[in-house]
Design a protein around this motif. Structure first.
Motif, PDB file in Angstrom:
ATOM      1  N   GLU A  98       0.757  -1.249   0.104  1.00 57.85           N
ATOM      2  CA  GLU A  98       0.068   0.045  -0.113  1.00 57.85           C
ATOM      3  C   GLU A  98       0.776   1.234   0.044  1.00 57.85           C
ATOM      4  O   GLU A  98       0.270   2.284   0.051  1.00 57.85           O
ATOM      5  CB  GLU A  98      -0.928   0.080   1.256  1.00 57.85           C
ATOM      6  N   ILE A  99       2.237   0.903  -0.075  1.00 53.76           N
ATOM      7  CA  ILE A  99       3.305   2.190   0.056  1.00 53.76           C
ATOM      8  C   ILE A  99       3.651   2.359  -1.431  1.00 53.76           C
ATOM      9  O   ILE A  99       4.047   1.620  -1.957  1.00 53.76           O
ATOM     10  CB  ILE A  99       4.156   1.754   1.239  1.00 53.76           C
ATOM     11  N   PHE A 100       3.676   3.774  -1.677  1.00 53.41           N
ATOM     12  CA  PHE A 100       4.487   4.138  -2.940  1.00 53.41           C
ATOM     13  C   PHE A 100       5.278   5.058  -2.772  1.00 53.41           C
ATOM     14  O   PHE A 100       5.153   6.182  -2.244  1.00 53.41           O
ATOM     15  CB  PHE A 100       3.080   4.806  -3.942  1.00 53.41           C
ATOM     16  N   VAL A 101       6.589   4.690  -3.146  1.00 49.46           N
ATOM     17  CA  VAL A 101       7.760   5.569  -2.919  1.00 49.46           C
ATOM     18  C   VAL A 101       7.764   6.535  -4.010  1.00 49.46           C
ATOM     19  O   VAL A 101       7.635   6.338  -5.072  1.00 49.46           O
ATOM     20  CB  VAL A 101       8.940   4.777  -3.015  1.00 49.46           C
ATOM     21  N   SER A 102       8.288   7.933  -3.924  1.00 53.00           N
ATOM     22  CA  SER A 102       8.256   8.768  -4.627  1.00 53.00           C
ATOM     23  C   SER A 102       9.484   9.903  -4.618  1.00 53.00           C
ATOM     24  O   SER A 102      10.193   9.434  -3.522  1.00 53.00           O
ATOM     25  CB  SER A 102       6.999   9.721  -4.427  1.00 53.00           C
ATOM     26  N   ASP A 103       9.472  10.966  -5.180  1.00 52.53           N
ATOM     27  CA  ASP A 103      10.361  12.003  -5.196  1.00 52.53           C
ATOM     28  C   ASP A 103      10.162  12.928  -4.171  1.00 52.53           C
ATOM     29  O   ASP A 103      10.821  13.879  -4.017  1.00 52.53           O
ATOM     30  CB  ASP A 103      10.958  12.504  -6.275  1.00 52.53           C
ATOM     31  N   GLY A 104       9.340  12.573  -3.224  1.00 49.15           N
ATOM     32  CA  GLY A 104       9.007  13.744  -2.074  1.00 49.15           C
ATOM     33  C   GLY A 104       7.335  13.829  -1.957  1.00 49.15           C
ATOM     34  O   GLY A 104       6.691  13.806  -2.891  1.00 49.15           O
ATOM     35  N   ALA A 105       7.257  14.269  -0.668  1.00 44.88           N
ATOM     36  CA  ALA A 105       5.581  14.624  -0.502  1.00 44.88           C
ATOM     37  C   ALA A 105       5.006  15.792  -1.216  1.00 44.88           C
ATOM     38  O   ALA A 105       3.861  15.818  -1.674  1.00 44.88           O
ATOM     39  CB  ALA A 105       5.812  14.891   0.980  1.00 44.88           C
ATOM     40  N   LYS A 106       5.875  16.775  -1.474  1.00 44.63           N
ATOM     41  CA  LYS A 106       5.256  17.747  -2.273  1.00 44.63           C
ATOM     42  C   LYS A 106       4.724  17.411  -3.654  1.00 44.63           C
ATOM     43  O   LYS A 106       3.499  17.845  -4.079  1.00 44.63           O
ATOM     44  CB  LYS A 106       6.430  18.951  -2.446  1.00 44.63           C
ATOM     45  N   SER A 107       5.747  16.615  -4.556  1.00 45.54           N
ATOM     46  CA  SER A 107       4.930  16.287  -5.820  1.00 45.54           C
ATOM     47  C   SER A 107       3.678  15.367  -5.545  1.00 45.54           C
ATOM     48  O   SER A 107       2.980  15.499  -6.098  1.00 45.54           O
ATOM     49  CB  SER A 107       6.126  15.182  -6.318  1.00 45.54           C
TER      50      SER A 107
END
Ligand code: MLT
Length: 407
Positions: A98-107
């Motif tokens: 259920e976790i999606f890693v990304s380039d940051g919370a803002k994006s």
């Protein structure tokens, strides 16, 4: 080509870009003045040693044929998602899938607008992190700007009277942005207060976007770090987190978003649609993942040394926030936040305009703050100080401020 007209409705530049431009202009005119940055929440401590070592090893992996990594798994590497689930969500019902890693919370906070309808009624706190407002205006959900308020938004007023913690409105909203501990006020919801929001979202078939980028700063035992501590939240909430304010990843970029399997939205025929499926589709179409090296660095924040080092950094910034809070309080200011939060929210005595305060502090004390009105019209007359500078500069900034006040 016709442009997206919504851009023309927005203020000319993003809050922190405006602050940065003003500082550049000031520096050009006053090259010898050393301005102390107490504005944007950008970290100053170097990366935790555990992260640096892990990233060195990861670079070596990339340099050898047998351990090289090309495109990574779309949701992020399992090693990181599993570490997040086991540590950040220990004892809570959140799985690695259920976790999606990304380039940051803002994006992620800006991009989530791709999965809910253009017609959605969006509720935002005033004051609040400007990304919630600006990204929804860009997507066409703002309506018109009248006296500092967007006509289609439901505003959740945050004032001293409610401790800057709004209760659910009478009005209906489809998507609600909540941040706790809050940027900019530092106010943090207790579990009981958050439960009222989960109930509201269930009653309204609404989605809560819970920004807990600052949860590592919570020290109070009644304050929720995750919305999934609240029963029923898995049916109504997405949670967004960041490695920026914990492990100092502002320049590296890594965050993640939790979209539970049990969370649904509704299509035009009122049929239930799992939001996880939509977010996966959105991310796989428009995003190719955070880099392997950075994800290894993020994973290292969960090693025993990494955890200790992150805790130390968070403690360091909290101490800075306490220094700011105490100095301003002693000087007789109305001061909020800075306890479970790196931000201190200040009402400057006798001053009405936040940008005038910004200019005055820059001119007279050579310190920069963030004008409160940049976070919403109810921030007018307030300024925000960040605890993310170094201890030495924080002390020096407070000394300069005391000097200005005493004159
Ligand atoms: C802030 O100063 O409010 C934050 O640094 C903004 C951000 O994290 O994007």
């Amino acid at each position: 080509m016709r442009i997206n007209d919504n851009f023309e409705k927005l203020p000319e530049s993003y809050l922190f870009s405006t602050v940065a431009r003003k500082l550049r202009e000031y520096k050009e005119k006053n090259p010898d003045v050393e301005v102390i940055r107490m504005d944007i929440g950008d970290v100053t401590l170097p990366l935790p040693a555990a992260c640096v070592a892990a990233m060195h090893r990861a670079v070596d992996d990339m340099g050898a044929g047998s351990t090289f990594h090309g495109y990574g798994p779309e949701q992020g590497y399992a090693f990181l998602r599993e570490a997040i689930a086991a540590n950040d969500y220990e004892g809570l019902p959140v799985g690695a899938d259920e976790i999606f890693v990304s380039d940051g919370a803002k994006s992620d906070l800006g991009n989530l607008g791709d999965i809910y309808s253009r017609d959605s009624i969006v509720a935002v706190t005033d004051p609040g992190y400007p990304v919630y407002v600006d990204s929804n205006v860009i997507d066409g959900r703002g309506g018109e700007l009248v006296d500092g308020k967007w006509s289609r938004f439901v505003y959740l007023d945050c004032t001293p009277a409610n401790g800057f913690k709004p209760t659910p409105p009478v009005a209906h909203a489809d998507v609600i942005f909540l941040c706790s501990p809050a940027n900019p006020t530092g106010a943090a919801f207790t579990r009981g207060e958050l439960k009222a929001w989960v109930d509201y979202a269930r009653d309204n078939k609404a989605l809560i976007v819970f920004d807990s980028a600052y949860c590592a700063y919570v020290t109070d035992k009644d304050t929720a770090r995750s919305i999934y501590e609240i029963e029923g939240a898995r049916e109504v909430a997405i949670e967004v987190r960041s490695f920026s304010k914990t492990a100092g990843f502002t320049g590296l970029r890594c965050g993640y978003t939790v979209v539970p399997d049990t969370l649904v939205g509704y299509d035009a025929e009122q049929r239930e649609v799992p939001l996880r499926k939509l977010w996966l589709r959105r991310q796989t179409t428009k995003f190719n993942g955070a880099s392997y090296v950075i994800q290894r660095g993020a994973e290292a924040t969960y090693s025993p040394e990494g955890k200790e080092q992150v805790k130390e950094n968070v403690g360091y910034y909290l101490n800075n926030a306490a220094i700011i809070r105490d100095t301003l309080r002693k000087a007789g200011f109305e001061v909020y936040g800075g306890v479970d939060s790196p931000y201190v929210w200040v009402k400057y005595p006798g001053a009405a305009d936040s940008w005038e305060l910004f200019d005055m502090l820059l001119e007279k004390a050579h310190i920069s703050c963030t004008p409160g009105v940049g976070f919403g019209s109810l921030g007018q007359g307030y300024i925000r100080f960040t605890g993310f500078n170094t201890l030495e500069k924080t002390r020096e900034a407070m000394r300069r401020l005391e000097d200005v006040i005493s004159k």
